[in-house]
Write an enzyme that holds these catalytic residues in place. Structure first.
Site, PDB file in Angstrom:
ATOM      1  N   SER A  29      -6.855  -0.406 -10.675  1.00 53.64           N
ATOM      2  CA  SER A  29      -6.945  -2.183 -10.709  1.00 53.64           C
ATOM      3  C   SER A  29      -8.616  -1.966 -11.656  1.00 53.64           C
ATOM      4  O   SER A  29      -9.049  -1.946 -11.689  1.00 53.64           O
ATOM      5  CB  SER A  29      -6.906  -2.164  -9.055  1.00 53.64           C
TER       6      SER A  29
HETATM    7  N1  SAH Z   1      -4.675   2.165  -7.000  1.00 54.78           N
HETATM    8  C1  SAH Z   1      -4.545   2.551  -8.686  1.00 54.78           C
HETATM    9  C2  SAH Z   1      -3.664   1.157  -8.967  1.00 54.78           C
HETATM   10  C3  SAH Z   1      -2.462   1.923  -9.962  1.00 54.78           C
HETATM   11  S1  SAH Z   1      -1.399   0.095 -10.284  1.00 54.78           S
HETATM   12  C4  SAH Z   1      -5.885   2.420  -9.437  1.00 54.78           C
HETATM   13  O1  SAH Z   1      -7.076   2.274  -8.346  1.00 54.78           O
HETATM   14  O2  SAH Z   1      -5.613   3.266 -10.342  1.00 54.78           O
HETATM   15  C5  SAH Z   1      -0.021   0.771  -9.682  1.00 54.78           C
HETATM   16  C6  SAH Z   1       1.082   2.337  -9.476  1.00 54.78           C
HETATM   17  O3  SAH Z   1       1.470   2.413  -8.310  1.00 54.78           O
HETATM   18  C7  SAH Z   1       1.171   2.863 -10.560  1.00 54.78           C
HETATM   19  O4  SAH Z   1       0.867   4.191 -11.198  1.00 54.78           O
HETATM   20  C8  SAH Z   1       2.439   2.702 -10.043  1.00 54.78           C
HETATM   21  O5  SAH Z   1       3.258   4.392 -10.968  1.00 54.78           O
HETATM   22  C9  SAH Z   1       2.562   2.989  -8.672  1.00 54.78           C
HETATM   23  N2  SAH Z   1       3.840   2.511  -7.972  1.00 54.78           N
HETATM   24  C10 SAH Z   1       4.911   1.782  -8.516  1.00 54.78           C
HETATM   25  N3  SAH Z   1       5.266   2.063  -7.226  1.00 54.78           N
HETATM   26  C11 SAH Z   1       5.521   3.013  -6.365  1.00 54.78           C
HETATM   27  C12 SAH Z   1       5.907   3.573  -5.239  1.00 54.78           C
HETATM   28  N4  SAH Z   1       7.497   3.138  -4.729  1.00 54.78           N
HETATM   29  N5  SAH Z   1       5.373   4.824  -4.856  1.00 54.78           N
HETATM   30  C13 SAH Z   1       4.276   5.618  -5.062  1.00 54.78           C
HETATM   31  N6  SAH Z   1       3.676   4.480  -6.090  1.00 54.78           N
HETATM   32  C14 SAH Z   1       3.996   3.497  -6.964  1.00 54.78           C
END
Ligand code: SAH
Length: 222
Positions: free
Chosen positions: A70
């Site tokens: 993010s």
């Molecule tokens: N907080 C993260 C943002 C990553 S983007 C950071 O600081 O980098 C969002 C993430 O959510 C992705 O890695 C994706 O695989 C995950 N995601 C999407 N759907 C999900 C679900 N149902 N359960 C767990 N993770 C999920």
């Protein structure tokens, strides 16, 4: 945080990080503790080496598997909203991704639970947390739409991928007075950052700002 890799040089140096924090302040982030944690958290260890020189730009960056780390402004803003009523003793994060958001939270909150559906990303996030020496982040490979029931209820839940409808399990696992910060909406139709506060009677919803997140998807994968 004495190791050279964590301290960084050139485009990952402390001066570069200070400039990022100046930008976040200009964009309206007010919580001093949040700004200080972002200033001292090595974001470059949460991205691939090829991307490290861009780690302190205020942008989302690719982390593989079609996912992104993010944007620092969004990490700061969501953390600020989550902590606005005081510091909770534990946070559940859904969507570990690179592990950066959980690393930031882990320095503000005593205990973090985080759930990620893509196993390969979770492994990398765990490595980065280990490099930083973080001992208060507990993670699980699973579909986070179901929350993490055994540790519920939570005083704070942060979701970093966008569902079209808020998963009922996450609302269920929120304590009375608890706060859920979550982007909601279709990726094409526009998403909004929302805050739900659980009351004795139900939930109070506040809409914050327009955001752009990857979608919250069903099921866990390798
Ligand atoms: N907080 C993260 C943002 C990553 S983007 C950071 O600081 O980098 C969002 C993430 O959510 C992705 O890695 C994706 O695989 C995950 N995601 C999407 N759907 C999900 C679900 N149902 N359960 C767990 N993770 C999920």
């Amino acid at each position: 945080m004495i190791d050279n890799e964590i301290q960084g040089i050139g485009m990952t140096s402390q001066r570069t990080r200070d400039r990022l924090v100046d930008r976040l302040r200009d964009k309206g982030i007010k919580n001093q503790r949040v700004l200080e944690v972002i200033r001292t958290t090595p974001r470059h260890i949460f991205v691939d080496e090829a991307m490290a020189s861009r780690a302190y730009e205020d942008t989302a960056l690719p982390i593989g598997h079609g996912q992104t780390i993010s944007q620092p402004y969004i990490v700061a803003r969501m953390t600020e909203i989550l902590l606005e009523a005081g510091v909770p003793d534990v946070v559940l994060e859904v969507g570990t991704g690179s592990g950066y958001q959980s690393a930031v939270l882990s320095r503000l909150v005593p205990k973090i639970y985080t759930v990620e559906r893509i196993s390969a990303l979770l492994q990398k996030a765990r490595d980065a947390h280990r490099k930083m020496g973080l001992l208060n982040v507990f993670s699980k490979h699973s579909d986070g739409s179901w929350g993490w029931a055994p540790n519920a209820p939570y005083p704070a839940i942060l979701v970093t991928a966008a569902p079209e409808i808020v998963p009922p399990s996450l609302l269920d696992q929120l304590a009375i007075g608890g706060r859920l910060v979550i982007p909601v909406g279709a990726s094409k139709g526009g998403q909004q950052l929302k805050l739900y506060v659980r009351t004795e009677e139900g939930f109070e919803e506040t809409i914050h700002e327009s955001v752009h997140f990857v979608p919250l998807l069903d099921g866990a994968v390798r």
